[in-house]
Enzyme design. Sequence first.
Site, mmCIF file in Angstrom:
data_model
loop_
_atom_site.group_PDB
_atom_site.id
_atom_site.type_symbol
_atom_site.label_atom_id
_atom_site.label_comp_id
_atom_site.label_asym_id
_atom_site.label_seq_id
_atom_site.Cartn_x
_atom_site.Cartn_y
_atom_site.Cartn_z
ATOM 1 N N TYR A 173 0.837 -1.203 0.000
ATOM 2 C CA TYR A 173 0.000 0.000 0.000
ATOM 3 C C TYR A 173 0.873 1.254 0.000
ATOM 4 O O TYR A 173 0.617 2.202 -0.747
ATOM 5 C CB TYR A 173 -0.909 -0.026 1.220
ATOM 6 C CG TYR A 173 -1.812 1.176 1.386
ATOM 7 C CD1 TYR A 173 -2.990 1.288 0.654
ATOM 8 C CD2 TYR A 173 -1.508 2.183 2.299
ATOM 9 C CE1 TYR A 173 -3.836 2.374 0.815
ATOM 10 C CE2 TYR A 173 -2.342 3.270 2.470
ATOM 11 C CZ TYR A 173 -3.506 3.367 1.725
ATOM 12 O OH TYR A 173 -4.331 4.449 1.898
ATOM 13 N N THR A 226 -13.465 5.959 8.149
ATOM 14 C CA THR A 226 -14.028 5.402 6.930
ATOM 15 C C THR A 226 -14.256 3.904 7.123
ATOM 16 O O THR A 226 -13.746 3.299 8.070
ATOM 17 C CB THR A 226 -13.078 5.597 5.737
ATOM 18 O OG1 THR A 226 -11.886 4.827 5.975
ATOM 19 C CG2 THR A 226 -12.721 7.063 5.534
#
Length: 265
Positions: free
Chosen positions: A156, A191
């Site tokens: 990532y 989120t």
Amino acid sequence: MDLGITGKTALITGADSGIGWETARQLLDEGATVFLSDKDGDSVAEAAARLDHQDRVHHAPADVTSVDSIAALHRTVQEAVGEIDILVHSAGVTGAQGLFHEIDDKGWVDTLEIDLLGAVRVTREFLADLRSGGWGRLVYLTSEDAVQPYDDELPYCAAKAGVLALSKGLSRSYAGEGLLVNAVSPAFIHTPMTDAMMTRRAEQLGVGFDEAIESFLGEERPYMELGRRGEPEEVASVITFLCSDRASFVNGSNYRVDSGSVATI
């Protein structure tokens, strides 16, 4: 404050929740027409239905790992709203996690396919739109991880560093045509992605969800001086500014929305 984007048309990927959805809401409030896209058609339809200004809301699914799917999205967008003026690329996943020696090629490839090459594919498909009108805005969602990598999610981190480099490179290519390209790098925002992270952490540590967040902040993100997760609207406000006429001299920048999480200047 009038942001000067009334009548502009924006495409937002990764728009079914979190930062992408909140960006859609704010752009709509500023007078833009907004096209939401995400991989799951039902999810993005439900997200679009929760927005106000329904006469300016459109949606369609797309898979950023597929050139054909993105091309189909472009055709749908053109039929519905014509060419876009603004592209906000928010689609992404956490991807493969673990220490370097624990992640195989598939973990790397799958993460890069979505987080880096997804940005490349979407940009390539819609670049002609953004260049055509003498006024365009392209904003990428990267991450604190792009400049401050963590050892348990290196695919990532590498992907987001790549997106940051892509953003900077494109900002040099097309600014003379009126297309401004910037990046926004959040850290630990409230989120669904970080909810999932904290749920896993709570299970691993045998603690409650809130305690997992508190321990994560203390142990893993000590420079987040506000001591909490950020909210999607706090990131979306920066994105919306970068999409506006008010950001007419901002190009090639990376805006950190991270409560101080990145420890350097």
